[in-house]
Design a protein around this motif. Structure first.
Motif, PDB file in Angstrom:
ATOM      1  N   THR A 100     -31.537 -96.251 149.091  1.00  0.00           N
ATOM      2  CA  THR A 100     -31.813 -95.526 147.828  1.00  0.00           C
ATOM      3  C   THR A 100     -31.682 -96.423 146.597  1.00  0.00           C
ATOM      4  OG1 THR A 100     -29.540 -94.706 147.756  1.00  0.00           O
ATOM      5  CG2 THR A 100     -31.304 -93.264 148.683  1.00  0.00           C
ATOM      6  N   LEU A 101     -31.212 -97.581 146.778  1.00  0.00           N
ATOM      7  CA  LEU A 101     -31.074 -98.588 145.482  1.00  0.00           C
ATOM      8  C   LEU A 101     -32.506 -98.999 145.127  1.00  0.00           C
ATOM      9  CD1 LEU A 101     -28.152-100.752 146.814  1.00  0.00           C
ATOM     10  CD2 LEU A 101     -28.087 -99.216 144.780  1.00  0.00           C
ATOM     11  N   ALA A 102     -33.694 -99.040 145.969  1.00  0.00           N
ATOM     12  CA  ALA A 102     -34.677 -99.329 145.730  1.00  0.00           C
ATOM     13  C   ALA A 102     -35.460 -98.440 144.540  1.00  0.00           C
ATOM     14  CB  ALA A 102     -35.682 -99.514 146.835  1.00  0.00           C
ATOM     15  N   ARG A 103     -34.768 -97.147 144.299  1.00  0.00           N
ATOM     16  CA  ARG A 103     -35.289 -95.957 143.385  1.00  0.00           C
ATOM     17  C   ARG A 103     -34.529 -96.472 142.079  1.00  0.00           C
ATOM     18  NH1 ARG A 103     -35.142 -90.666 146.583  1.00  0.00           N
ATOM     19  NH2 ARG A 103     -35.674 -91.399 148.699  1.00  0.00           N
ATOM     20  N   GLN A 180     -36.647 -94.242 139.423  1.00  0.00           N
ATOM     21  CA  GLN A 180     -36.319 -92.710 139.264  1.00  0.00           C
ATOM     22  C   GLN A 180     -34.918 -92.386 138.541  1.00  0.00           C
ATOM     23  OE1 GLN A 180     -36.778 -91.473 143.403  1.00  0.00           O
ATOM     24  NE2 GLN A 180     -38.473 -90.128 142.957  1.00  0.00           N
ATOM     25  N   LEU A 181     -34.018 -93.464 138.560  1.00  0.00           N
ATOM     26  CA  LEU A 181     -32.779 -93.414 137.908  1.00  0.00           C
ATOM     27  C   LEU A 181     -32.589 -94.804 137.428  1.00  0.00           C
ATOM     28  CD1 LEU A 181     -29.801 -92.362 137.216  1.00  0.00           C
ATOM     29  CD2 LEU A 181     -29.203 -93.322 139.328  1.00  0.00           C
ATOM     30  N   LEU A 182     -32.511 -94.919 136.017  1.00  0.00           N
ATOM     31  CA  LEU A 182     -32.349 -95.938 135.081  1.00  0.00           C
ATOM     32  C   LEU A 182     -31.003 -96.280 134.797  1.00  0.00           C
ATOM     33  CD1 LEU A 182     -33.623 -98.458 133.630  1.00  0.00           C
ATOM     34  CD2 LEU A 182     -34.142 -96.985 131.664  1.00  0.00           C
ATOM     35  N   VAL A 206     -38.985 -92.342 131.206  1.00  0.00           N
ATOM     36  CA  VAL A 206     -38.339 -92.063 132.297  1.00  0.00           C
ATOM     37  C   VAL A 206     -38.150 -90.420 132.582  1.00  0.00           C
ATOM     38  CG1 VAL A 206     -36.196 -92.256 133.699  1.00  0.00           C
ATOM     39  CG2 VAL A 206     -37.391 -94.328 132.634  1.00  0.00           C
ATOM     40  N   ARG A 207     -37.684 -89.892 131.442  1.00  0.00           N
ATOM     41  CA  ARG A 207     -37.221 -88.352 131.433  1.00  0.00           C
ATOM     42  C   ARG A 207     -38.368 -87.784 131.723  1.00  0.00           C
ATOM     43  NH1 ARG A 207     -33.330 -86.235 127.097  1.00  0.00           N
ATOM     44  NH2 ARG A 207     -34.436 -87.887 125.734  1.00  0.00           N
ATOM     45  N   ALA A 208     -39.639 -88.222 131.084  1.00  0.00           N
ATOM     46  CA  ALA A 208     -40.972 -87.368 131.137  1.00  0.00           C
ATOM     47  C   ALA A 208     -41.276 -87.170 132.504  1.00  0.00           C
ATOM     48  CB  ALA A 208     -42.079 -87.922 130.325  1.00  0.00           C
ATOM     49  N   ARG A 209     -41.133 -88.187 133.567  1.00  0.00           N
ATOM     50  CA  ARG A 209     -41.598 -88.267 134.889  1.00  0.00           C
ATOM     51  C   ARG A 209     -40.481 -87.777 135.790  1.00  0.00           C
ATOM     52  NH1 ARG A 209     -41.549 -94.147 134.317  1.00  0.00           N
ATOM     53  NH2 ARG A 209     -39.457 -95.033 135.300  1.00  0.00           N
ATOM     54  N   LYS A 210     -39.457 -87.110 135.294  1.00  0.00           N
ATOM     55  CA  LYS A 210     -38.381 -86.279 135.932  1.00  0.00           C
ATOM     56  C   LYS A 210     -37.265 -87.192 136.450  1.00  0.00           C
ATOM     57  CE  LYS A 210     -39.875 -82.229 134.897  1.00  0.00           C
ATOM     58  NZ  LYS A 210     -39.049 -81.498 133.856  1.00  0.00           N
ATOM     59  N   GLY A 211     -37.231 -88.612 135.809  1.00  0.00           N
ATOM     60  CA  GLY A 211     -36.447 -89.477 136.390  1.00  0.00           C
ATOM     61  C   GLY A 211     -35.254 -89.149 135.419  1.00  0.00           C
ATOM     62  N   SER A 212     -34.038 -89.756 135.532  1.00  0.00           N
ATOM     63  CA  SER A 212     -32.807 -89.816 135.122  1.00  0.00           C
ATOM     64  C   SER A 212     -32.395 -91.210 134.361  1.00  0.00           C
ATOM     65  CB  SER A 212     -31.842 -89.010 136.009  1.00  0.00           C
ATOM     66  OG  SER A 212     -32.024 -87.738 136.268  1.00  0.00           O
ATOM     67  N   VAL A 213     -31.474 -91.027 133.474  1.00  0.00           N
ATOM     68  CA  VAL A 213     -30.845 -92.143 132.668  1.00  0.00           C
ATOM     69  C   VAL A 213     -29.368 -92.091 132.808  1.00  0.00           C
ATOM     70  CG1 VAL A 213     -30.942 -93.552 130.727  1.00  0.00           C
ATOM     71  CG2 VAL A 213     -33.193 -92.492 131.714  1.00  0.00           C
ATOM     72  N   LEU A 214     -28.821 -93.183 133.083  1.00  0.00           N
ATOM     73  CA  LEU A 214     -27.319 -93.071 132.744  1.00  0.00           C
ATOM     74  C   LEU A 214     -27.094 -94.332 131.716  1.00  0.00           C
ATOM     75  CD1 LEU A 214     -24.417 -92.514 133.321  1.00  0.00           C
ATOM     76  CD2 LEU A 214     -24.205 -94.202 135.053  1.00  0.00           C
ATOM     77  N   LEU A 215     -26.652 -93.810 130.796  1.00  0.00           N
ATOM     78  CA  LEU A 215     -26.376 -94.784 129.550  1.00  0.00           C
ATOM     79  C   LEU A 215     -24.843 -94.977 129.200  1.00  0.00           C
ATOM     80  CD1 LEU A 215     -27.459 -96.396 126.996  1.00  0.00           C
ATOM     81  CD2 LEU A 215     -27.401 -94.047 125.987  1.00  0.00           C
ATOM     82  N   VAL A 216     -24.473 -96.271 129.399  1.00  0.00           N
ATOM     83  CA  VAL A 216     -23.193 -96.447 129.126  1.00  0.00           C
ATOM     84  C   VAL A 216     -23.173 -97.392 127.774  1.00  0.00           C
ATOM     85  CG1 VAL A 216     -21.016 -97.885 129.785  1.00  0.00           C
ATOM     86  CG2 VAL A 216     -22.531 -96.876 131.456  1.00  0.00           C
ATOM     87  N   SER A 217     -22.372 -96.990 126.726  1.00  0.00           N
ATOM     88  CA  SER A 217     -22.555 -97.439 125.361  1.00  0.00           C
ATOM     89  C   SER A 217     -21.448 -97.220 124.237  1.00  0.00           C
ATOM     90  CB  SER A 217     -23.748 -96.983 124.738  1.00  0.00           C
ATOM     91  OG  SER A 217     -24.131 -97.560 123.212  1.00  0.00           O
TER      92      SER A 217
END
Length: 271
Positions: A100-103, A180-182, A206-217
């Motif tokens: 799943t890391l390839a995604r 799919q996950l950024l 990314v969100r528009a194509r139903k992918g998700s984002v994890l933002l560390v900031s």
């Protein structure tokens, strides 16, 4: 470095998620303990009993002071280490399933790219690691370099790149497999104003194509601008999950700003 063969099963785009209601990421009572480097009999609790989910199409922010446990959570998510307790999944599968890391796309705060490679060669390499076909990369790489403002520097050695250029290349590298996950760890470090606008556009796509984002900031304005929900980690524990608006209302006494609300959580989490 040119990629001329493909030895693993190839794909040219994102792999479909089997169930749209399945969270892309789910941690349930996850803990991580390390042995002390100097005193092997001692243990360091980096993460304690953390539970959270990231849904398809969601942008989730991870906040917390230094040494709170955020980096360990990212390492667990990317299978760079394994949980000591609890369960965690990516795309509905255990973290131990590395296929799943390839995604996933990952933007690091400080990139350690091989400096002798050109930008094009680097993207070819990471594309191959993510099982993107060479035919797809031939068209996608020029588009990505143009997107991040490096289309005139694609054949230059990375050694000549400034910090801001490296960060832009890091964004292109993270998008080479249309993830799919950024996952983005302090992605605005070294970027100018145009670069920060680019990041917001990338998050929206990314969100528009139903992918998700994890933002560390640590940049609250960026987190507030793009995140649907946030998790706040203090002293190795997740002390809050919810919207930034709810975080502002939950603080006591009533704060005047998000920074004051967050500092209030930090104090209570360390208490």
């Amino acid at each position: 470095m040119a990629v001329t063969t493909q030895t693993a099963p190839a794909r040219s785009g994102p792999v479909a998620i089997p169930n749209a209601t399945t969270p892309l990421v789910e941690f349930v009572n996850v803990s991580k303990t390390y042995k002390d480097f100097w005193f092997k009999s001692r243990c360091v609790q980096a993460v304690r009993d953390v539970s959270f989910r990231i849904e398809p199409g969601e942008v989730f922010g991870l906040l917390g002071p230094n040494r709170a446990g955020k980096t360990t959570l990212v390492k667990l998510l990317l299978s760079l280490c394994q949980p000591s307790a609890g369960t965690a999944t990516r795309f509905g599968r255990p973290l131990a399933d590395r296929s799943t890391l390839a995604r996933i796309g990952y933007v690091h705060e400080n990139h350690a790219f091989p400096r002798y490679l050109t930008a094009v060669a680097l993207l070819e390499y990471y594309g191959a690691l993510s099982l993107v076909t060479y035919e797809t990369l031939r068209t996608r790489i020029p588009q990505l370099l143009k997107r991040v403002g490096l289309d005139d520097r694609g054949n230059e050695p990375i050694a000549r790149f400034s910090k801001g250029m490296l960060q832009r290349l890091g964004i292109a590298q993270a998008l080479v497999n249309e993830p799919q996950l950024l996952v983005m760890d302090e992605p605005t470090e070294g970027l100018d104003l145009n670069g920060r606008h680019l990041l917001r556009d990338v998050v929206d796509e990314v969100r528009a194509r139903k992918g998700s984002v994890l933002l560390v900031s640590h940049v609250l304005t960026e987190v507030a601008a793009v995140c649907d929900r946030v998790g706040v980690v203090v002293n190795s524990r997740l002390v809050y999950t919810g919207s930034m608006a709810a975080l502002l209302k939950s603080a006591s006494p009533s704060p005047r700003s998000l920074e004051e609300a967050l500092n209030d959580l930090y104090r209570r989490g360390n208490g």
